[in-house]
Enzyme design. Structure first.
Site, PDB file in Angstrom:
ATOM      1  N   LEU A   1      34.076  37.576  31.768  1.00 37.04           N
ATOM      2  CA  LEU A   1      35.055  36.513  32.054  1.00 37.04           C
ATOM      3  C   LEU A   1      34.603  35.152  31.549  1.00 37.04           C
ATOM      4  O   LEU A   1      33.431  34.874  31.491  1.00 37.04           O
ATOM      5  CB  LEU A   1      35.270  36.456  33.573  1.00 37.04           C
ATOM      6  CG  LEU A   1      35.724  37.784  34.177  1.00 37.04           C
ATOM      7  CD1 LEU A   1      35.701  37.711  35.691  1.00 37.04           C
ATOM      8  CD2 LEU A   1      37.113  38.168  33.677  1.00 37.04           C
TER       9      LEU A   1
ATOM     10  N   ASN B   1      26.894  34.287  34.082  1.00 39.80           N
ATOM     11  CA  ASN B   1      28.038  33.489  33.643  1.00 39.80           C
ATOM     12  C   ASN B   1      27.989  32.101  34.285  1.00 39.80           C
ATOM     13  O   ASN B   1      27.182  31.861  35.184  1.00 39.80           O
ATOM     14  CB  ASN B   1      29.331  34.217  34.043  1.00 39.80           C
ATOM     15  CG  ASN B   1      30.517  33.826  33.167  1.00 39.80           C
ATOM     16  OD1 ASN B   1      30.459  32.873  32.385  1.00 39.80           O
ATOM     17  ND2 ASN B   1      31.605  34.562  33.307  1.00 39.80           N
ATOM     18  N   PHE B   2      28.877  31.235  33.840  1.00 40.36           N
ATOM     19  CA  PHE B   2      29.075  29.898  34.417  1.00 40.36           C
ATOM     20  C   PHE B   2      27.817  29.039  34.404  1.00 40.36           C
ATOM     21  O   PHE B   2      27.603  28.234  35.312  1.00 40.36           O
ATOM     22  CB  PHE B   2      29.655  30.008  35.840  1.00 40.36           C
ATOM     23  CG  PHE B   2      30.939  30.801  35.896  1.00 40.36           C
ATOM     24  CD1 PHE B   2      32.071  30.349  35.234  1.00 40.36           C
ATOM     25  CD2 PHE B   2      31.007  32.019  36.572  1.00 40.36           C
ATOM     26  CE1 PHE B   2      33.255  31.077  35.258  1.00 40.36           C
ATOM     27  CE2 PHE B   2      32.189  32.760  36.598  1.00 40.36           C
ATOM     28  CZ  PHE B   2      33.314  32.278  35.950  1.00 40.36           C
ATOM     29  N   LEU B   3      26.979  29.213  33.385  1.00 41.29           N
ATOM     30  CA  LEU B   3      25.845  28.307  33.211  1.00 41.29           C
ATOM     31  C   LEU B   3      26.406  26.945  32.821  1.00 41.29           C
ATOM     32  O   LEU B   3      27.125  26.822  31.826  1.00 41.29           O
ATOM     33  CB  LEU B   3      24.907  28.827  32.112  1.00 41.29           C
ATOM     34  CG  LEU B   3      23.839  27.852  31.619  1.00 41.29           C
ATOM     35  CD1 LEU B   3      22.910  27.428  32.757  1.00 41.29           C
ATOM     36  CD2 LEU B   3      23.029  28.486  30.494  1.00 41.29           C
TER      37      LEU B   3
ATOM     38  N   THR C   1      27.627  36.521  27.553  1.00 44.45           N
ATOM     39  CA  THR C   1      28.230  36.110  26.283  1.00 44.45           C
ATOM     40  C   THR C   1      28.074  34.600  26.162  1.00 44.45           C
ATOM     41  O   THR C   1      27.965  33.894  27.164  1.00 44.45           O
ATOM     42  CB  THR C   1      29.733  36.446  26.219  1.00 44.45           C
ATOM     43  OG1 THR C   1      30.389  35.880  27.358  1.00 44.45           O
ATOM     44  CG2 THR C   1      29.978  37.938  26.196  1.00 44.45           C
TER      45      THR C   1
HETATM   46  S1  MYA Z   1      27.810  30.793  28.368  1.00 40.70           S
HETATM   47  C1  MYA Z   1      28.501  29.227  28.813  1.00 40.70           C
HETATM   48  C2  MYA Z   1      27.470  28.146  28.707  1.00 40.70           C
HETATM   49  N1  MYA Z   1      27.969  26.880  29.230  1.00 40.70           N
HETATM   50  C3  MYA Z   1      28.490  25.911  28.491  1.00 40.70           C
HETATM   51  O1  MYA Z   1      28.570  25.996  27.276  1.00 40.70           O
HETATM   52  C4  MYA Z   1      28.998  24.706  29.266  1.00 40.70           C
HETATM   53  C5  MYA Z   1      28.739  23.407  28.578  1.00 40.70           C
HETATM   54  N2  MYA Z   1      27.318  23.267  28.258  1.00 40.70           N
HETATM   55  C6  MYA Z   1      26.340  23.066  29.177  1.00 40.70           C
HETATM   56  O2  MYA Z   1      26.572  22.993  30.371  1.00 40.70           O
HETATM   57  C7  MYA Z   1      24.931  22.964  28.643  1.00 40.70           C
HETATM   58  O3  MYA Z   1      24.982  22.615  27.282  1.00 40.70           O
HETATM   59  C8  MYA Z   1      24.122  24.271  28.822  1.00 40.70           C
HETATM   60  C9  MYA Z   1      22.747  24.106  28.168  1.00 40.70           C
HETATM   61  C10 MYA Z   1      23.903  24.530  30.313  1.00 40.70           C
HETATM   62  C11 MYA Z   1      24.816  25.444  28.191  1.00 40.70           C
HETATM   63  N3  MYA Z   1      23.079  30.430  27.039  1.00 40.70           N
HETATM   64  O4  MYA Z   1      18.804  22.380  29.277  1.00 40.70           O
HETATM   65  P1  MYA Z   1      18.728  22.368  27.807  1.00 40.70           P
HETATM   66  C12 MYA Z   1      19.380  27.237  25.507  1.00 40.70           C
HETATM   67  C13 MYA Z   1      21.738  30.593  27.040  1.00 40.70           C
HETATM   68  O5  MYA Z   1      17.962  21.252  27.206  1.00 40.70           O
HETATM   69  P2  MYA Z   1      21.564  21.823  27.731  1.00 40.70           P
HETATM   70  C14 MYA Z   1      27.139  31.395  29.868  1.00 40.70           C
HETATM   71  O6  MYA Z   1      27.397  30.889  30.915  1.00 40.70           O
HETATM   72  C15 MYA Z   1      19.046  26.599  24.177  1.00 40.70           C
HETATM   73  O7  MYA Z   1      19.081  27.566  23.151  1.00 40.70           O
HETATM   74  N4  MYA Z   1      20.884  29.656  26.606  1.00 40.70           N
HETATM   75  O8  MYA Z   1      20.203  22.423  27.134  1.00 40.70           O
HETATM   76  C16 MYA Z   1      26.171  32.568  29.768  1.00 40.70           C
HETATM   77  C17 MYA Z   1      17.668  26.065  24.450  1.00 40.70           C
HETATM   78  O9  MYA Z   1      16.709  27.106  24.434  1.00 40.70           O
HETATM   79  P3  MYA Z   1      15.795  27.338  23.112  1.00 40.70           P
HETATM   80  C18 MYA Z   1      21.410  28.506  26.164  1.00 40.70           C
HETATM   81  O10 MYA Z   1      22.503  21.678  26.600  1.00 40.70           O
HETATM   82  C19 MYA Z   1      24.792  32.072  30.069  1.00 40.70           C
HETATM   83  C20 MYA Z   1      17.781  25.593  25.899  1.00 40.70           C
HETATM   84  O11 MYA Z   1      18.895  26.319  26.477  1.00 40.70           O
HETATM   85  C21 MYA Z   1      22.778  28.266  26.144  1.00 40.70           C
HETATM   86  O12 MYA Z   1      21.321  20.632  28.580  1.00 40.70           O
HETATM   87  C22 MYA Z   1      23.718  33.082  29.826  1.00 40.70           C
HETATM   88  C23 MYA Z   1      18.083  24.107  25.978  1.00 40.70           C
HETATM   89  O13 MYA Z   1      18.126  23.764  27.322  1.00 40.70           O
HETATM   90  C24 MYA Z   1      23.634  29.293  26.590  1.00 40.70           C
HETATM   91  N5  MYA Z   1      24.968  29.162  26.599  1.00 40.70           N
HETATM   92  O14 MYA Z   1      22.111  22.999  28.679  1.00 40.70           O
HETATM   93  C25 MYA Z   1      22.351  32.563  30.142  1.00 40.70           C
HETATM   94  N6  MYA Z   1      22.994  27.019  25.658  1.00 40.70           N
HETATM   95  O15 MYA Z   1      14.976  26.092  22.964  1.00 40.70           O
HETATM   96  C26 MYA Z   1      21.249  33.529  29.789  1.00 40.70           C
HETATM   97  C27 MYA Z   1      21.791  26.512  25.379  1.00 40.70           C
HETATM   98  O16 MYA Z   1      14.988  28.557  23.357  1.00 40.70           O
HETATM   99  C28 MYA Z   1      21.094  34.618  30.806  1.00 40.70           C
HETATM  100  N7  MYA Z   1      20.838  27.397  25.675  1.00 40.70           N
HETATM  101  O17 MYA Z   1      16.765  27.504  21.984  1.00 40.70           O
HETATM  102  C29 MYA Z   1      19.917  35.496  30.503  1.00 40.70           C
HETATM  103  C30 MYA Z   1      19.751  36.635  31.514  1.00 40.70           C
HETATM  104  C31 MYA Z   1      19.185  36.118  32.841  1.00 40.70           C
HETATM  105  C32 MYA Z   1      19.121  37.218  33.900  1.00 40.70           C
HETATM  106  C33 MYA Z   1      18.101  38.315  33.603  1.00 40.70           C
HETATM  107  C34 MYA Z   1      18.000  39.332  34.738  1.00 40.70           C
HETATM  108  C35 MYA Z   1      17.117  40.454  34.448  1.00 40.70           C
END
Ligand code: MYA
Length: 426
Positions: free
Chosen positions: A426, A174-176, A210
């Site tokens: 959350l 969460n909180f990415l 999510t």
């Molecule tokens: S969901 C809430 C996400 N946060 C926000 O929406 C806040 C406002 N937005 C931002 O801060 C940025 O736009 C974020 C992206 C940080 C979201 N989940 O760096 P980039 C992919 C997963 O150039 P930016 C939450 O917190 C996108 O498809 N991936 O992009 C759950 C593309 O990849 P691809 C996402 O806009 C998080 C790449 O990132 C998301 O500067 C779960 C682009 O990167 C997203 N919400 O930064 C995370 N948004 O090219 C996954 C964009 O492939 C966890 N992208 O399409 C996975 C499990 C990890 C643990 C595993 C353990 C085994």
């Protein structure tokens, strides 16, 4: 209305007959129509359900990749671009917590029209990030080396989550968040890989998360519903609109709630209720395909009331003193962007609700009454669990935000209906 992120171009409602196949077909079509450049360069490399595999009956349910031996997990952090450095965020520290709070307050999730932005409180962040058995190393920040300014964040917390008959400890991610000025520089994939590495170091290989955006590949797509408690303010700030042929005074009347709750024995949850609430929840959540496997420590942490963070109420039978029903909501305000008169929207989010004796409709109406009394402006609920059975009748309206649920390194054969989900993140 405010959802968790953007509202993707999707007009299908999966919670209908034949929804799965429609969504599968849609997903395949979208995938096929995308040029290579538009595909998910990062997500296509990850052990997650891929769009092209939708409906492939030869793929079995369960982990996509086996765990690697711990000795083979990369020991050093991933490389960040030169100006930045990793930090582990100590959420016990008031200063650190304040820095995270400020980053999120200014840069976290907004609605499509950029009118509202989630404003998680510091107390909420501490609660969300320090459940039983949490790992400090999973609270990850990125700083500018020179100025020490916090510019990105991602977190995980451990949770036992059951998928059908299998309980697995997963990370809830969460909180990415990446600072607005650093967007689209591919920082997010590095953050995700780093949290994955740190989760692997604890011998945990699955995750749940999510997002408001469509990624490969949702296990379910849910919708937010909103129940106005303070309709005048909601209309004034542009959260909702006056209905056709409605006046403000008729609208206020429509959403009016009684001053006191109606269910006999309805009261706030207390410490000594933990065993009874745990039993109720365990029983209730067993009917869903995906649900948390809560023990008493989890219930103590996640559901014991915490002022302005989480509220829980239950029904204690006046005759037998048995605990028969339970409802809860968490507090997540949103900043109202660029409004002269109001700066914050006070929102309650439906969390876990259980009934054995009281009709769910009546229990949730009591939850609305409590929330109204506590001055919330709106009560939000997803269409998960049995929520669909009360949403319309209790005057919730559908929002335009969709919320997609995902599992990392765990394949689910068919898309789930929201009513098959017993998990609220959350
Ligand atoms: S969901 C809430 C996400 N946060 C926000 O929406 C806040 C406002 N937005 C931002 O801060 C940025 O736009 C974020 C992206 C940080 C979201 N989940 O760096 P980039 C992919 C997963 O150039 P930016 C939450 O917190 C996108 O498809 N991936 O992009 C759950 C593309 O990849 P691809 C996402 O806009 C998080 C790449 O990132 C998301 O500067 C779960 C682009 O990167 C997203 N919400 O930064 C995370 N948004 O090219 C996954 C964009 O492939 C966890 N992208 O399409 C996975 C499990 C990890 C643990 C595993 C353990 C085994």
């Amino acid at each position: 209305m405010l959802g968790d992120g953007e509202n993707p171009a999707e007009s299908q409602n999966p919670d209908t007959e034949g929804g799965n196949s429609t969504i599968d077909a849609l997903a395949r079509k979208v995938h096929e129509s995308l040029s290579l450049a538009k595909r998910h360069k990062f997500w296509e490399t990850q052990p997650v359900g891929q769009f092209k595999d939708r409906g492939d009956a030869s793929l079995s349910e369960g982990p996509i990749e086996p765990p690697t031996p711990l000795s083979e997990v990369k020991q050093e952090p991933y490389n960040l671009p030169g100006p930045y450095e990793w930090i582990t965020c100590d959420m016990d520290s008031e200063e650190m917590c304040a820095e995270v709070y400020i980053l999120l307050t200014n840069n976290y999730v907004e609605d499509d029209e950029n009118m509202f932005r989630f404003n998680y409180s510091k107390e909420f962040l501490r609660w969300a990030l320090r459940p039983p058995g949490y790992f400090r190393s999973w609270h990850i920040g990125v700083r500018v080396k020179s100025s020490k300014k916090l510019v990105a964040f991602i977190t995980g917390v451990p949770a036992k989550i059951r998928v059908r008959d299998t309980v697995v400890t997963k990370a809830e991610i969460n909180f990415l968040c990446v600072h607005k000025k650093l967007r689209s520089k591919r920082l997010a994939p590095v953050m995700i890989k780093e949290v994955t590495r740190r989760v692997h170091l604890e011998n945990i290989w699955q995750a749940a998360y999510t997002a408001g955006v469509i990624l490969p590949t949702p296990i379910s797509t849910c919708q937010y519903w909103h129940r106005s408690l303070n309709p005048k303010k909601l209309i004034d700030v542009g959260f909702s609109r006056l209905g056709a042929r409605m006046t403000m005074s008729r609208t206020i009347k429509l959403y009016k709630l009684p001053d006191s709750t109606v269910t006999p024995g309805f009261r706030k949850m207390e410490l000594h209720d933990i065993p009874a609430v745990t039993r109720l929840l365990k029983n209730y959540l067993s009917q869903f395909v995906v649900a948390p496997d809560f023990d008493e420590n989890d219930v103590d942490h996640w559901l014991l009331p915490k002022e302005d963070v989480v509220d829980s109420y239950l029904v204690e039978s006046p005759e037998t003193h048995e605990i028969t029903d339970f409802c809860s909501f968490y507090t997540l305000p949103s900043s109202i962007l660029g409004n002269q008169n109001y700066s914050t929207l006070k929102a309650a989010y439906s969390y876990y609700n259980v009934t054995t004796k009281t009709p769910l409709l009546q229990l949730m109406n009591d939850a609305l009454i409590v929330a109204k009394r506590k001055d919330y402006d709106v009560f939000n609920a997803l269409d998960v669990m049995q929520n669909d059975s009360f949403l319309k009748e209790l005057k919730f309206g559908p929002g335009d935000g969709k919320l997609h649920y995902y599992l990392y390194n765990y394949r689910i054969k068919d898309v789930l209906r929201p009513s098959e989900l017993g998990l609220v993140l959350l």
